[in-house]
Design a protein around this motif. Structure first.
Motif, short mmCIF file in Angstrom:
data_model
loop_
_atom_site.label_atom_id
_atom_site.label_comp_id
_atom_site.label_asym_id
_atom_site.label_seq_id
_atom_site.Cartn_x
_atom_site.Cartn_y
_atom_site.Cartn_z
N SER A 187 -33.28 -8.17 -43.77
CA SER A 187 -34.07 -9.13 -43.00
C SER A 187 -33.14 -9.98 -42.16
CB SER A 187 -34.87 -10.05 -43.93
OG SER A 187 -35.56 -11.03 -43.16
N ALA A 205 -33.90 -12.86 -41.35
CA ALA A 205 -34.21 -14.22 -41.79
C ALA A 205 -33.38 -14.67 -42.99
CB ALA A 205 -35.70 -14.35 -42.11
N ILE A 218 -34.90 -17.47 -49.16
CA ILE A 218 -35.91 -17.11 -48.17
C ILE A 218 -36.29 -18.40 -47.44
CG2 ILE A 218 -38.27 -16.24 -47.87
CD1 ILE A 218 -37.80 -14.67 -50.55
N HIS A 266 -41.77 -19.08 -45.00
CA HIS A 266 -42.37 -17.88 -45.58
C HIS A 266 -43.07 -18.16 -46.91
CE1 HIS A 266 -40.52 -15.70 -42.37
NE2 HIS A 266 -39.34 -16.16 -42.72
N SER A 294 -45.12 -13.50 -43.57
CA SER A 294 -44.12 -12.57 -44.11
C SER A 294 -42.85 -12.63 -43.28
CB SER A 294 -44.68 -11.15 -44.11
OG SER A 294 -45.03 -10.76 -42.81
N PRO A 295 -41.69 -12.49 -43.91
CA PRO A 295 -40.44 -12.50 -43.16
C PRO A 295 -40.27 -11.20 -42.37
CG PRO A 295 -40.01 -12.09 -45.47
CD PRO A 295 -41.47 -12.38 -45.35
N GLU A 345 -42.11 -10.51 -38.14
CA GLU A 345 -42.55 -11.65 -38.94
C GLU A 345 -44.05 -11.86 -38.81
OE1 GLU A 345 -40.35 -15.60 -39.06
OE2 GLU A 345 -42.07 -16.08 -37.78
#
Length: 149
Positions: free
Chosen positions: A5, A7, A14, A18, A26-27, A75
């Protein structure tokens, strides 16, 4: 096969947006090195640390019949043509992290499958796991953490 990811890094926090109590989106995810003979992909996002406070592994997102050519899941989106299952919040779609007690680790688990799945929208993680048994060609996992704010 690799799942990552932009992110957050594997094992890193995280981003707050999110989380379930925040933007609950959602990431973004990046998918690489999918085996050539893959027919579809499936994704499960869960929280094994919820077993103690909730009495079960908490399911946050199940998605299946993702096109194996999908290199990115943007995302806040579900891949075009994919089907979402029911999460532990009782909804279909993504339900972000919401640990009740302490920092939890969340698993984003991607499966490369040799078939498409004939599951209805809203099927559970258990139903998905039963359907993929014997059809998994490769797996990849990304982990992220989230703590109560």
């Amino acid at each position: 096969m690799k799942l990552s990811s932009p992110a957050f890094g594997d094992g890193d926090p995280i981003p707050q947006k999110h989380g379930y109590d925040f933007d609950n989106v959602s990431p973004p995810l990046a998918v690489e090195d999918v085996p050539d003979d893959t027919v579809s992909l499936a994704l499960v996002v869960d929280d094994p640390d919820a077993k103690k406070p909730a009495g079960k592994v908490w399911n946050h997102w199940t998605v299946w019949n993702v096109d194996p050519a999908t290199g990115e899941i943007a995302e806040g989106t579900t891949p075009t043509g994919a089907t979402e299952g029911r999460n532990s919040y009782g909804n279909s779609g993504y339900g972000g992290p919401k640990p009740p007690d302490r920092e939890h680790t969340y698993r984003f688990h991607l499966y490369a499958l040799d078939t498409e799945l004939a599951l209805d929208r809203g099927s559970t993680k258990a139903e998905l796991q039963e359907a993929i048994a014997g059809h998994v060609l490769a797996e990849a996992e990304l982990r992220g953490t989230f703590e109560p704010r």
